[in-house]
Design a protein around this motif. Structure first.
Motif, short mmCIF file in Angstrom:
data_model
loop_
_atom_site.label_atom_id
_atom_site.label_comp_id
_atom_site.label_asym_id
_atom_site.label_seq_id
_atom_site.Cartn_x
_atom_site.Cartn_y
_atom_site.Cartn_z
N GLY A 17 -2.56 -2.39 2.38
CA GLY A 17 -1.52 -1.59 1.76
C GLY A 17 -0.21 -1.67 2.51
N ARG A 18 -0.28 -1.77 3.81
CA ARG A 18 0.94 -1.89 4.61
C ARG A 18 1.56 -3.27 4.48
NH1 ARG A 18 -0.17 1.46 10.17
NH2 ARG A 18 -0.85 3.37 9.15
N SER B 94 4.15 -5.61 -0.41
CA SER B 94 5.46 -5.04 -0.72
C SER B 94 5.39 -4.39 -2.10
CB SER B 94 6.54 -6.12 -0.71
OG SER B 94 6.37 -6.99 -1.81
N PRO B 95 6.14 -3.30 -2.32
CA PRO B 95 6.12 -2.64 -3.64
C PRO B 95 6.57 -3.57 -4.77
CG PRO B 95 7.20 -1.24 -2.02
CD PRO B 95 6.95 -2.56 -1.36
N THR C 276 3.60 -5.82 -5.98
CA THR C 276 2.57 -5.13 -6.75
C THR C 276 3.15 -4.28 -7.87
OG1 THR C 276 2.58 -3.27 -5.20
CG2 THR C 276 1.01 -5.05 -4.77
N TRP D 95 2.54 -0.51 -7.52
CA TRP D 95 1.17 -0.04 -7.29
C TRP D 95 0.87 -0.04 -5.81
CZ3 TRP D 95 -3.10 -2.36 -5.04
CH2 TRP D 95 -4.30 -1.70 -5.18
N ARG D 96 0.24 1.02 -5.34
CA ARG D 96 -0.19 1.10 -3.95
C ARG D 96 -1.67 1.41 -3.91
NH1 ARG D 96 3.21 -1.15 -0.76
NH2 ARG D 96 2.51 0.09 0.98
N HIS E 281 -5.13 3.13 -2.84
CA HIS E 281 -5.50 4.46 -2.35
C HIS E 281 -6.89 4.38 -1.72
CE1 HIS E 281 -2.17 6.33 -4.47
NE2 HIS E 281 -2.49 5.60 -5.51
#
Length: 65
Positions: free
Chosen positions: A47-48, A51-52, A55, A58-59, A61
Motif C-alpha cells: 500500500g505504501r 501511488s494513488p 490504482t 484505490w487503497r 485495507h
C-alpha cells in the motif's frame, strides 16, 4: 442399474492444518495468526509502494469492511 460409485474421501483445509500440527489446535491457530500478521504487513508495504494515480484512488485495507 448403474454400478456403485466409489466416494472420494475429501479432507478440508482445516483438517490439513490440524494434521500439519499433529492435531494440536493451538499450534495450528498460532501459525494461522502469524501468517495473517505477515500478510497484513506485506499488504501495508504494498500500500505504501502504490501511488494513488496508479490504482485510480484505490487503497488496500488490512481489515474487512
Amino acid at each position: 442399474m448403474r454400478p456403485l460409485e466409489r466416494q472420494r474421501e475429501e479432507t478440508s483445509e482445516i483438517d490439513e492444518a490440524l494434521a500439519w500440527h499433529d492435531g494440536n489446535a493451538r499450534a495450528a491457530i498460532a501459525t494461522l495468526l502469524a501468517d495473517c500478521a505477515y500478510l497484513r504487513w506485506q499488504l501495508e508495504l504494498a500500500g505504501r509502494a502504490l501511488s494513488p494515480g496508479f490504482t485510480r484512488g484505490w487503497r488496500p485495507h488490512t481489515d474487512r469492511e
